[in-house]
Design an enzyme around this catalytic site. Structure first.
Site, short mmCIF file in Angstrom:
data_model
loop_
_atom_site.label_atom_id
_atom_site.label_comp_id
_atom_site.label_asym_id
_atom_site.label_seq_id
_atom_site.Cartn_x
_atom_site.Cartn_y
_atom_site.Cartn_z
N THR A 33 0.75 -1.22 -0.14
CA THR A 33 0.11 -0.03 -0.05
C THR A 33 0.89 1.22 0.08
O THR A 33 0.65 2.27 -0.65
CB THR A 33 -1.13 -0.01 1.12
OG1 THR A 33 -1.72 -1.06 1.29
CG2 THR A 33 -1.87 1.19 1.16
N GLU A 109 9.87 -0.37 11.34
CA GLU A 109 8.42 0.29 11.26
C GLU A 109 8.19 0.96 12.53
O GLU A 109 7.71 1.92 12.75
CB GLU A 109 7.47 -0.58 10.74
CG GLU A 109 7.48 -0.97 9.04
CD GLU A 109 6.38 -2.14 9.11
OE1 GLU A 109 5.95 -2.66 9.63
OE2 GLU A 109 6.06 -2.29 7.49
O1 DER Z 1 4.80 -5.60 7.24
C1 DER Z 1 4.12 -4.44 7.48
O2 DER Z 1 3.72 -3.90 8.60
C2 DER Z 1 3.34 -4.00 6.16
O3 DER Z 1 2.98 -2.51 6.67
C3 DER Z 1 2.41 -4.74 5.91
O4 DER Z 1 1.62 -5.49 6.67
C4 DER Z 1 1.14 -4.06 4.93
O5 DER Z 1 1.15 -4.77 3.95
P1 DER Z 1 0.06 -4.52 2.75
O6 DER Z 1 0.33 -2.85 2.68
O7 DER Z 1 1.04 -4.84 1.44
O8 DER Z 1 -0.90 -4.71 2.79
#
Ligand code: DER
Length: 233
Positions: A33, A109
């Site tokens: 995303t 993150e």
């Molecule tokens: O790994 C993470 O926390 C990412 O943010 C993920 O979980 C989100 O993934 P997506 O945007 O591909 O759904």
């Protein structure tokens, strides 16, 4: 397709709403995303002459996104205060507590999110949930020190979890994170008190970070199936 369009809509609206001429240092999350966030940010830098000073990555993937978009890659230690950070999530409850780590990037993150004045979640409708663990069934991602994954599995079972070591698909053996650690996904079913669970998990020696992001997100933008964007704060 519907999901991708929902991701794009949520990301574009979040960047348009949350990045202002005052925003100098931007946190860039990981996953699919946030790719749309970078696309929109680069577009706005080009067309509105935004003066972004630094983009702080949360993974090798995020570093690639920043460099390939021609945005200014910078380190957290050079910019310990981030104006606004954008990231995806695997599930988000009504209080904006999240399960993250589907992409095994939750350690960096959470560091970037914790240094951000505003932490913004961008996601498609599949992540919009009432209670954590009701939509995301793959367990809470935990980054663990490789030398201790067996005792950690035992301790997670003793806590009532169903833990599994995350194995790689295009590489023999376990997934290895950008920090050289393993990932254990621990299923605790429905998580009505993510704060309490997070405290228990982070107290286990060898668990270096959990994928429970409690009371961190200030805003969340969900792309809906009908093409609209719902945002919570
Ligand atoms: O790994 C993470 O926390 C990412 O943010 C993920 O979980 C989100 O993934 P997506 O945007 O591909 O759904």
């Amino acid at each position: 397709d519907l999901v991708n369009e929902a991701k794009r809509k949520a990301a574009f609206e979040a960047i348009d709403a949350q990045v202002t001429s005052e925003s100098k240092v931007i946190g860039i999350g990981s996953g699919s995303t946030v790719v749309f966030c970078v696309e929109r940010l680069a577009h706005r830098v080009k067309t509105e002459n935004l003066s972004i000073k630094a983009c702080i990555p949360t993974s090798f993937q995020a570093r690639q996104l920043i460099v390939e978009a021609g945005l200014p890659l910078a380190e957290l230690n050079a910019h310990p205060t981030i104006d606004v950070a954008f990231d995806g999530a695997d599930e988000c409850d009504a209080e904006l507590n999240c399960i993250k780590g589907g992409g095994a990037c939750q350690l960096q993150e959470k560091l970037v999110a914790s240094c951000a004045t505003k932490f913004v979640i961008v996601a498609d409708y599949r992540k919009d949930s009432k209670v954590l663990g009701t939509q995301w069934k793959q367990g809470v991602p935990l980054e663990v020190v490789p030398m201790a994954y067996v005792p950690i599995l035992a301790k997670l079972k003793a806590l009532g979890g169903k833990p599994t070591l995350r194995m790689a698909v295009r590489k023999a053996g376990p997934v290895v994170t950008d920090n050289g650690n393993f990932v254990i996904d621990a299923d605790f079913g429905q998580i009505s008190d993510p704060v309490a669970l997070e405290k228990k998990l982070i107290a286990i020696p060898g668990i270096v970070e959990t994928g429970l992001f409690c009371h961190m997100a200030k805003y969340a933008y969900f792309g809906l199936e009908n093409g609209e964007v719902k945002h919570l704060k």
